[in-house]
Design a protein around this motif. Sequence first.
Motif, short mmCIF file in Angstrom:
data_model
loop_
_atom_site.label_atom_id
_atom_site.label_comp_id
_atom_site.label_asym_id
_atom_site.label_seq_id
_atom_site.Cartn_x
_atom_site.Cartn_y
_atom_site.Cartn_z
N ASP A 184 0.82 -1.20 0.00
CA ASP A 184 0.00 0.00 0.00
C ASP A 184 0.86 1.25 0.00
OD1 ASP A 184 -2.32 -1.31 -0.12
OD2 ASP A 184 -2.86 -1.10 1.99
N TYR A 185 1.93 1.22 0.79
CA TYR A 185 2.83 2.36 0.88
C TYR A 185 3.41 2.68 -0.50
CZ TYR A 185 7.01 5.05 2.02
OH TYR A 185 7.99 6.01 2.05
N GLU A 186 3.89 1.63 -1.16
CA GLU A 186 4.48 1.82 -2.49
C GLU A 186 3.43 2.30 -3.51
OE1 GLU A 186 7.73 1.35 -3.74
OE2 GLU A 186 8.36 1.35 -1.65
N MET A 187 2.26 1.68 -3.44
CA MET A 187 1.17 2.10 -4.33
C MET A 187 0.86 3.57 -4.13
SD MET A 187 -0.17 -0.17 -6.35
CE MET A 187 -1.50 0.93 -6.79
N GLN A 188 0.76 3.92 -2.86
CA GLN A 188 0.39 5.28 -2.49
C GLN A 188 1.39 6.28 -3.03
OE1 GLN A 188 -2.56 4.90 -1.45
NE2 GLN A 188 -2.76 7.12 -1.64
N ARG A 189 2.67 5.92 -2.95
CA ARG A 189 3.71 6.83 -3.47
C ARG A 189 3.51 7.06 -4.97
NH1 ARG A 189 9.52 6.73 -2.45
NH2 ARG A 189 9.62 4.67 -3.42
N PHE A 190 3.08 6.01 -5.64
CA PHE A 190 2.84 6.14 -7.08
C PHE A 190 1.59 6.97 -7.35
CE2 PHE A 190 1.63 4.24 -11.30
CZ PHE A 190 2.75 4.65 -12.00
N VAL A 191 0.55 6.70 -6.58
CA VAL A 191 -0.70 7.42 -6.76
C VAL A 191 -0.49 8.92 -6.54
CG1 VAL A 191 -3.03 7.77 -5.81
CG2 VAL A 191 -2.15 5.46 -6.15
N THR A 192 0.34 9.27 -5.55
CA THR A 192 0.56 10.69 -5.24
C THR A 192 1.67 11.29 -6.08
OG1 THR A 192 2.03 10.04 -3.46
CG2 THR A 192 -0.24 10.48 -2.85
N LYS A 193 2.13 10.56 -7.07
CA LYS A 193 3.14 11.02 -8.03
C LYS A 193 4.52 11.25 -7.42
CE LYS A 193 -0.28 13.43 -10.83
NZ LYS A 193 -0.60 14.66 -11.55
N GLU A 194 4.75 10.73 -6.22
CA GLU A 194 6.09 10.81 -5.65
C GLU A 194 7.05 10.00 -6.50
OE1 GLU A 194 6.95 9.85 -1.34
OE2 GLU A 194 4.82 10.38 -1.29
N THR A 195 6.56 8.87 -7.02
CA THR A 195 7.39 8.05 -7.89
C THR A 195 6.84 8.14 -9.30
OG1 THR A 195 6.04 6.09 -7.48
CG2 THR A 195 7.91 6.42 -6.01
N GLN A 196 7.75 8.02 -10.27
CA GLN A 196 7.29 8.10 -11.66
C GLN A 196 7.17 6.72 -12.30
OE1 GLN A 196 10.25 9.42 -10.70
NE2 GLN A 196 10.23 11.64 -11.03
N ILE A 197 7.88 5.76 -11.70
CA ILE A 197 7.88 4.43 -12.30
C ILE A 197 7.38 3.41 -11.27
CG2 ILE A 197 9.28 2.64 -13.40
CD1 ILE A 197 11.24 4.83 -14.20
N MET A 198 6.51 2.55 -11.73
CA MET A 198 6.05 1.47 -10.87
C MET A 198 6.51 0.15 -11.48
SD MET A 198 3.93 -0.18 -8.71
CE MET A 198 2.75 0.97 -8.06
N VAL A 199 7.43 -0.51 -10.77
CA VAL A 199 7.87 -1.83 -11.23
C VAL A 199 7.05 -2.85 -10.46
CG1 VAL A 199 9.80 -3.44 -11.30
CG2 VAL A 199 10.20 -1.01 -11.71
N ALA A 200 6.42 -3.76 -11.15
CA ALA A 200 5.49 -4.64 -10.44
C ALA A 200 5.33 -5.99 -11.12
CB ALA A 200 4.12 -3.97 -10.34
N THR A 201 4.86 -6.92 -10.37
CA THR A 201 4.40 -8.16 -10.97
C THR A 201 2.91 -7.96 -11.24
OG1 THR A 201 3.94 -9.03 -8.80
CG2 THR A 201 6.04 -9.65 -9.80
N THR A 202 2.25 -9.03 -11.60
CA THR A 202 0.87 -8.86 -12.05
C THR A 202 -0.10 -8.51 -10.93
OG1 THR A 202 0.91 -11.23 -12.04
CG2 THR A 202 0.89 -10.17 -14.16
N VAL A 203 0.40 -8.25 -9.72
CA VAL A 203 -0.55 -7.84 -8.67
C VAL A 203 -1.33 -6.60 -9.07
CG1 VAL A 203 0.55 -8.87 -6.66
CG2 VAL A 203 1.24 -6.59 -7.40
N ILE A 204 -0.76 -5.82 -9.99
CA ILE A 204 -1.50 -4.62 -10.39
C ILE A 204 -2.51 -4.92 -11.48
CG2 ILE A 204 0.35 -3.03 -9.81
CD1 ILE A 204 0.48 -2.70 -13.00
N GLU A 205 -2.57 -6.19 -11.86
CA GLU A 205 -3.41 -6.54 -12.99
C GLU A 205 -4.84 -6.06 -12.83
OE1 GLU A 205 -5.37 -10.50 -14.89
OE2 GLU A 205 -3.59 -10.72 -13.65
#
Length: 698
Positions: A530-551
């Motif tokens: 959730d923490y990592e997702m949140q950072r992406f959602v709030t645009k703190e991070t520009q790249i999201m490296v992930a497995t298919t959990v984001i599917e």
Amino acid sequence: MNLNYPITYIKGISVQRATLLYTELGIKTCNDLLNFFPFRYIDKTKFYQIKELQPAATEVQIVGKITNIKSVAQKRGSRLVATFQDATGSMELVWFKGQKWIKDAVKINTPYVVYGKLNHYNGNFSIPHPEMELVTEYKKKLQTKMQPIYPSTEKLTNSGVSNKLMRNYIQQLLQQTYEAIEESLSLEIINDFNLMLKRDALLNVHFPKSQENLAKAQYRLKFEELFYIQMQLLRKKLINKAKIKGLVFNEVGDSFHAFYDKYLTFELTNAQKRVLKEIRKDVSTGAHMNRLLQGDVGSGKTIVALLSMLLAIDNGFQATIMAPTEILANQHFTAISELLNGLPIMVDILTGSVKTKKRREIHRNLEDGTLHILVGTHALLEDKVAFKNLGIAIIDEQHRFGVKQRAKLWAKNTLPPHILVMTATPIPRTLAMSVYGDLDISVIDELPPGRKEVKTVHRFDSNRLSVFKFLKDEIAKGRQVYVVYPLIQESEAMDYKDLMDGYESISREFPSPKYQISIVHGKMKPADKDYEMQRFVTKETQIMVATTVIEVGVNVPNASVMVIESAERFGLSQLHQLRGRVGRGADQSYCILLSSFKLSTEAKTRLETMTETSDGFKISEVDLKLRGPGNIMGTQQSGVLNLKIADVVKDSKILVSARNTAISVLQDDPNLSSLENRPINKAFAKMAASSKIWSNIS
Ligand code: ADP
Ligand code: MG
């Protein structure tokens, strides 16, 4: 002989053999045996002349004479070669085994019927180990010209149950029962579709006189099989509608209106409006709703779900929505809470990671009715979760949930709640008809306005550098990027390593502090995810490296590029789902499929399909063709798809006419009580008594 008798009534089938046939092939009664169909036929209706042989021919039958036979030495041992001639030319017959016996038995210059697999080498034709019969003998016998070949197992073969034996059993059975085989369709249907009679269809599917007869027999049997599946599904639907009293939501009240008028910031699409109308019709009439809502990713199913829940709440009921993953449940919770912010509606979330204290509070609020909407994962299904009065249960992303779970939700009330199943994996119509024939189906076939199609390209790994360059350009414009790695259970450790290697190489290519990277994978704790997702959602991070959990379901409108690594390893529906993560905002979005150079034909087809279309239904049709229905639907539904002769994919046209016929039969005569429909009624009753279909569908 009665067709319900056990097969031991057939001459030659001992109790022991019957047991074997039952355990290996599930054949118990004479009727089972009659309905055990060949999977192919050896066609001996045609005789070839040697001069007309083609290299492409597989099995051929020729009349001719052996003019000469001799042993020819080869590297190891020898082979026996005969020169075989007819009036038009000559070829060879060859044996590697039993040479002495053959050489002694063969009659020179005597006409034979020869049959076998044709080989073609250096311009010469030959048949290795042919079947041979003297023409004089051949003429004496009653010919079954197309020979049926039945499915078998190693155990059966080893116990001496040969194909010939099966053929004999079935032939015997047909001879004794042909007259007694009852017609199972009405004359009207038989005439309308110009169908073969049942008994002739059975006779011809086992012992066809010609390809044409075989085709007619197969058509009749496929039609019948699909017709009765549809009859069962449709009747079940009718009975449910009649028997199961549905909760009545006849009031469109404050919450619905308030939300619709004040909170909904956009106009619903026509498709959304239509579906909502369908749902409202279901829930207001006292019938029980059991509806499948199909809509591509981004088509706006959530709003439809929410409005349906508000209807329930306005009528004094509670609502629940179940998602397959925690991330998705969280996202629903956040979205719904935000949408309802300011309205007097209480929403909460229950997942596996909710702490005991909070959990108790939720249980309490559910039971006394203070809680209106509960969002959650499988955790909702636990027995401890009891509602005061659940009115509607919404299941998101159907393909992850089995039928059992649907049934469990049903049990959460004395009167079953209305069920709305939402799926973003469009199921081809034909498949939906066979598997979900008991559900009503709604389709959102229109995306909200202003969406741009996601530009999709396929690049080989060797182009990686230019892909990275492209990503940098997009990030410079303020966009965000997903990079997804496959995670397939069998090789999880290796995939995990791929992901980590990928993360490292991306970290090198996109160095901090200029670039920030999130990483999310299945091995992380939910809180870290959730923490990592949140950072992406709030645009703190520009790249999201992930497995298919984001599917499934993640919604970050600013993310506009989806890079899929080892794209050749993903299935089509997964690729489509992943691509659906982008193209949610106003910007032009891109999907880049990276693969190695070496691709199987199937992988090529998948990648090409993705670059050619973004229509989920088209994609699912291709997927169905590539993988077959069983794999698409998972094991839960395979019972329904376990067809004896029809094929949901190849016979989709027959399926459609069978379904339409079933519908019109039931419309005219719901109880099947007319004289005309007596054969159907009888066959149907028999089937319903023994069928497993009932238990396979919730
Ligand atoms: P999905 O069908 O994939 O669940 P969502 O319900 O998550 O799609 O909707 C995707 C996005 O589209 C959301 O941000 C939602 O607010 C928005 N949306 C839904 N319906 C409309 C509409 N009629 N007009 C504009 N935007 C819409
Ligand atoms: Mg969704």
